[in-house]
Enzyme design. Structure first.
Site, short mmCIF file in Angstrom:
data_model
loop_
_atom_site.label_atom_id
_atom_site.label_comp_id
_atom_site.label_asym_id
_atom_site.label_seq_id
_atom_site.Cartn_x
_atom_site.Cartn_y
_atom_site.Cartn_z
N PHE A 247 -4.06 4.01 -5.93
CA PHE A 247 -3.70 3.03 -6.83
C PHE A 247 -4.42 1.87 -6.79
O PHE A 247 -5.18 1.49 -7.80
CB PHE A 247 -2.31 2.68 -6.89
N GLY B 23 0.89 -1.27 -0.05
CA GLY B 23 -0.04 -0.03 0.00
C GLY B 23 0.88 1.11 -0.11
O GLY B 23 1.88 1.40 -0.52
N LEU B 24 0.47 2.32 0.76
CA LEU B 24 1.25 3.55 0.89
C LEU B 24 1.31 4.16 -0.66
O LEU B 24 2.39 4.62 -1.01
CB LEU B 24 2.53 3.54 1.41
N CYS B 25 0.36 4.05 -1.46
CA CYS B 25 0.39 4.53 -2.99
C CYS B 25 -0.73 5.17 -3.24
O CYS B 25 -1.21 5.16 -4.46
CB CYS B 25 0.55 3.35 -3.72
N GLY B 26 -1.67 5.96 -2.28
CA GLY B 26 -2.79 6.57 -2.66
C GLY B 26 -3.71 5.62 -3.10
O GLY B 26 -4.07 4.78 -2.67
#
Length: 299
Positions: free
Chosen positions: A94, A89-92
């Site tokens: 996406f 994760g940690l990708c907005g």
């Protein structure tokens, strides 16, 4: 009102978080450069192969190969939807965008749909909600290779040829730029055949301003059957591999953008907390001065 010690601890925690997000941004930028080079090298071959095969397939009888056979879509038709998400994760938005597109497709079809899940985030979301899953593949983006695409292609082709599914669709994030990704839903099987119109005798011209192409006879060596037996499975593998490369590059772009935003937000939060801490300290000092003055006057 929080004490000065609590504010200092919170500022220290936000600074630590800022260092982590800044480091993750730099790592994502480094990996994005390599992933972008791979997709830029692979995309022209995949696009041109798709264009050529679509044109050639439109000029032969679809019964020449089972991967060209279009089956009617009815209430009992089953579709395999391959969903490509990330393992992290940690990708907005996406992963959310792909999951939303896949869910919307399943609801719009209103026919039996089974999922092929590539990536941990998609696996976690759909498996918890009772969706039918044909296969799942996670952990392939750490060392992405053509073997992963070949494995997915094998399952898709076998399920289509056996009649288990009547259509295979692919949903993934297409890399367009560092700041932009686009969710794509493509039909993988049966292979799309470009529309053509038969040319009148002595006329081999294409009508200007239209996408319709004139029907031109070709000579095949070896036979069309042998050509399609070799090229069509490879075409499916190449298109899946392209989707994996697109998704991989788009993930690092989204993660870099998200970490950059998080780093900026951390800086703003540190500035606000520091300002508030200074106001609390100033108020405490003023209060102490007032107490000293009041005590002196009382004496």
């Amino acid at each position: 009102m929080p004490s000065l010690i609590d504010l200092r601890r919170r500022i220290r925690a936000v600074k630590n978080t800022q260092q982590i997000t800044k480091a993750m941004k730099m790592v994502a930028a480094s990996k994005l450069r390599r992933a972008q080079e791979r997709i830029m090298n692979a995309r022209p071959y995949a696009v041109q192969m798709q264009r050529v095969l679509h044109r050639v397939a439109s000029r032969v009888d679809p019964s020449i190969h089972p991967l060209l056979t279009i089956r009617p879509i009815g209430p009992d038709s089953k579709t395999l939807l391959i969903v490509v998400t990330a393992d992290k994760g940690l990708c907005g938005t996406f992963n959310t965008n792909v999951i939303k597109a896949a869910g919307a497709f399943v609801l719009e079809m209103r026919t039996p749909t089974v999922l092929g899940l590539v990536g941990r985030k998609g696996r976690d979301f759909f498996s918890r909600r009772g969706f039918g899953v044909m296969f799942e593949l996670i952990g392939i983006f750490q060392k992405l290779s053509f073997d992963a695409a070949r494995e997915i292609s094998k399952v898709a082709i076998e399920s289509f040829l056996s009649g288990e599914v009547d259509r295979v669709m692919l949903v993934y994030n297409e890399f367009r730029s560092v700041m932009s990704q686009r969710v794509v839903v493509d039909q993988l099987l049966p292979i799309f055949r470009a529309e053509v119109e038969e040319a009148p005798a002595g006329d081999a011209q294409t009508t200007p301003g239209t996408d319709t192409r004139r029907l031109i006879d070709h000579l095949y060596q070896p036979s069309p059957q042998e050509i399609f037996n070799e090229l069509l499975p490879r075409f499916v593998e190449v298109q899946i591999f392209r989707a994996l490369l697109e998704s991989n590059a788009a993930f690092f772009a989204a993660q870099m953008t998200a970490m950059d935003t998080a780093t900026k937000n951390s800086g703003e939060m540190i500035a606000n907390l520091t300002l508030y801490m200074n106001k609390v300290r100033q108020a405490a000092i003023t209060r102490e001065i007032i107490e000293v003055v009041s005590g002196a006057e009382a004496l």
